[in-house]
Design a protein around this motif. Structure first.
Motif, PDB file in Angstrom:
ATOM      1  N   GLN A  78       0.830  -1.210   0.000  1.00  0.00           N
ATOM      2  CA  GLN A  78       0.000   0.000   0.000  1.00  0.00           C
ATOM      3  C   GLN A  78       0.867   1.264   0.000  1.00  0.00           C
ATOM      4  OE1 GLN A  78      -0.342  -2.628   1.932  1.00  0.00           O
ATOM      5  NE2 GLN A  78      -2.435  -3.387   1.721  1.00  0.00           N
ATOM      6  N   GLU A  79       1.927   1.258   0.807  1.00  0.00           N
ATOM      7  CA  GLU A  79       2.783   2.438   0.904  1.00  0.00           C
ATOM      8  C   GLU A  79       3.613   2.645  -0.360  1.00  0.00           C
ATOM      9  OE1 GLU A  79       2.884   4.896   3.195  1.00  0.00           O
ATOM     10  OE2 GLU A  79       1.092   3.894   3.983  1.00  0.00           O
ATOM     11  N   LEU A  80       4.038   1.565  -0.982  1.00  0.00           N
ATOM     12  CA  LEU A  80       4.786   1.697  -2.237  1.00  0.00           C
ATOM     13  C   LEU A  80       3.896   2.301  -3.326  1.00  0.00           C
ATOM     14  CD1 LEU A  80       6.796  -1.667  -2.283  1.00  0.00           C
ATOM     15  CD2 LEU A  80       7.741   0.628  -1.979  1.00  0.00           C
ATOM     16  N   VAL A  81       2.667   1.801  -3.422  1.00  0.00           N
ATOM     17  CA  VAL A  81       1.720   2.351  -4.408  1.00  0.00           C
ATOM     18  C   VAL A  81       1.421   3.810  -4.094  1.00  0.00           C
ATOM     19  CG1 VAL A  81      -0.662   2.232  -5.244  1.00  0.00           C
ATOM     20  CG2 VAL A  81       0.697   0.135  -5.031  1.00  0.00           C
ATOM     21  N   LYS A  82       1.187   4.112  -2.830  1.00  0.00           N
ATOM     22  CA  LYS A  82       0.904   5.485  -2.404  1.00  0.00           C
ATOM     23  C   LYS A  82       2.054   6.413  -2.750  1.00  0.00           C
ATOM     24  CE  LYS A  82      -0.285   8.125   1.775  1.00  0.00           C
ATOM     25  NZ  LYS A  82      -0.526   8.017   3.248  1.00  0.00           N
ATOM     26  N   PHE A  83       3.281   5.952  -2.546  1.00  0.00           N
ATOM     27  CA  PHE A  83       4.450   6.778  -2.854  1.00  0.00           C
ATOM     28  C   PHE A  83       4.540   7.053  -4.355  1.00  0.00           C
ATOM     29  CE2 PHE A  83       8.860   7.420  -4.074  1.00  0.00           C
ATOM     30  CZ  PHE A  83       9.283   8.376  -3.156  1.00  0.00           C
ATOM     31  N   MET A  84       4.325   6.039  -5.165  1.00  0.00           N
ATOM     32  CA  MET A  84       4.371   6.227  -6.613  1.00  0.00           C
ATOM     33  C   MET A  84       3.275   7.172  -7.087  1.00  0.00           C
ATOM     34  SD  MET A  84       6.961   4.544  -7.969  1.00  0.00           S
ATOM     35  CE  MET A  84       6.762   3.776  -9.569  1.00  0.00           C
ATOM     36  N   ASP A  85       2.102   7.078  -6.481  1.00  0.00           N
ATOM     37  CA  ASP A  85       1.007   7.978  -6.829  1.00  0.00           C
ATOM     38  C   ASP A  85       1.362   9.435  -6.528  1.00  0.00           C
ATOM     39  OD1 ASP A  85      -0.632   5.920  -7.674  1.00  0.00           O
ATOM     40  OD2 ASP A  85      -1.791   5.818  -5.815  1.00  0.00           O
ATOM     41  N   ALA A  86       2.078   9.648  -5.437  1.00  0.00           N
ATOM     42  CA  ALA A  86       2.376  11.009  -4.976  1.00  0.00           C
ATOM     43  C   ALA A  86       3.629  11.604  -5.595  1.00  0.00           C
ATOM     44  CB  ALA A  86       2.510  11.025  -3.454  1.00  0.00           C
ATOM     45  N   ASN A  87       4.467  10.768  -6.208  1.00  0.00           N
ATOM     46  CA  ASN A  87       5.750  11.235  -6.746  1.00  0.00           C
ATOM     47  C   ASN A  87       5.843  10.862  -8.225  1.00  0.00           C
ATOM     48  OD1 ASN A  87       7.562  12.094  -4.178  1.00  0.00           O
ATOM     49  ND2 ASN A  87       6.280  10.337  -3.654  1.00  0.00           N
TER      50      ASN A  87
END
Length: 267
Positions: free
Chosen positions: A99-108
């Motif tokens: 979840q955090e990896l996907v969230k990071f890619m979404d935000a960056n």
């Protein structure tokens, strides 16, 4: 379009791959995931166990061992999700990591690839983010000279042992045991170079990604990696020769024999 595709290359990894798949499904809540296993002609019964226990896993069956990069390419050339996670069969996914990896890619949006903190089975740090290698350093690693001289400053610099591993940072490359890539990035830079049967394919693709994107290390979430690498076993001549062949091809491909300092100074 799905959120995430996970690609696992299997070659006689029965002891580990079922635990890997179990951890994916146990900790994939809230994400629309496709799981692919590319089997490189295993003979240990692992494929039958995957079919029996995880019928939703998409299996790609090869009649020969196509190596790490070329096998993953069979997924990278067809995946239809925003991101694809390249991972090893001896990886255990922990809660919140996907979840955090996907969230990071979404935000960056400048992130072409990202990897999390990788831990050894005893929960000690595994140095999965690294600086570009020199040829001499690569040979020393392939011949296990670094095991004889573990305090070598060149090796410490290469493994980023002189850097803090508790902050988000752009890095030169990440090991292929945990590498999440963006769909658009793969369309732009291409898939793994199939001329690398094993070793250096992850260095090569990260180097290509870093030309127009960034490769990030995300330490707030972790995976456990069994690190069942035959290349790190003394006496395995076959793997040492494969490592040497890949090293020579990498440095020839990028023109780094003539100006080897470039590979240490990029990014």
């Amino acid at each position: 379009m799905k959120d995430l595709t996970i690609s696992i290359v299997n070659y006689n990894s029965k002891e580990h791959i079922l635990k890997c798949i179990e951890s994916i499904y146990a900790h994939g809540e809230g994400i629309d995931i496709d799981v692919y296993v590319v089997d490189n002609n295993s003979t240990d019964g692992s494929v039958d166990d995957i079919k029996k226990n995880y019928p939703d896993v998409k299996l790609i069956m090869n009649n020969e061992n196509r190596g790490f990069g070329d096998a993953n390419n069979q997924v990278l050339k067809r995946f239809n999700s925003r991101y694809c996670l390249i991972t090893n069969p001896d990886i255990i996914i922990l809660s919140g990591t996907l979840q955090e990896l996907v969230k990071f890619m979404d935000a960056n949006k400048d992130a072409g690839a990202v990897g999390c903190k990788v831990l050894n089975p005893d929960r000690s740090l595994q140095y999965s983010c690294r600086r570009y290698p020199s040829f001499i350093m690569s040979i020393s690693r392939g011949l296990l000279i670094d095991s004889i001289f573990p305090n070598n400053k060149i090796i410490k610099k290469y493994l980023m042992m002189d850097s803090e591993h508790d902050k988000v940072m752009p890095v030169e490359w990440l090991t292929g045991c945990c590498l999440m890539v963006r769909h658009e990035t793969i369309k732009e830079v291409g898939t793994f170079d199939k001329n690398f049967f094993m070793y250096f394919e992850d260095v090569d693709i990260c180097r290509r990604i870093n030309k127009n994107w960034k490769v990030y290390y995300l330490p707030d979430v972790q995976m456990i990696h069994g690190y069942q690498s035959n290349s790190r076993r003394i006496g395995n001549l076959k793997h040492k020769l494969i490592h040497l062949k890949s090293a020579i091809y990498f440095f020839k491909k990028h023109g780094l024999f003539t100006n080897n300092t470039d590979v240490l100074q990029e990014n």
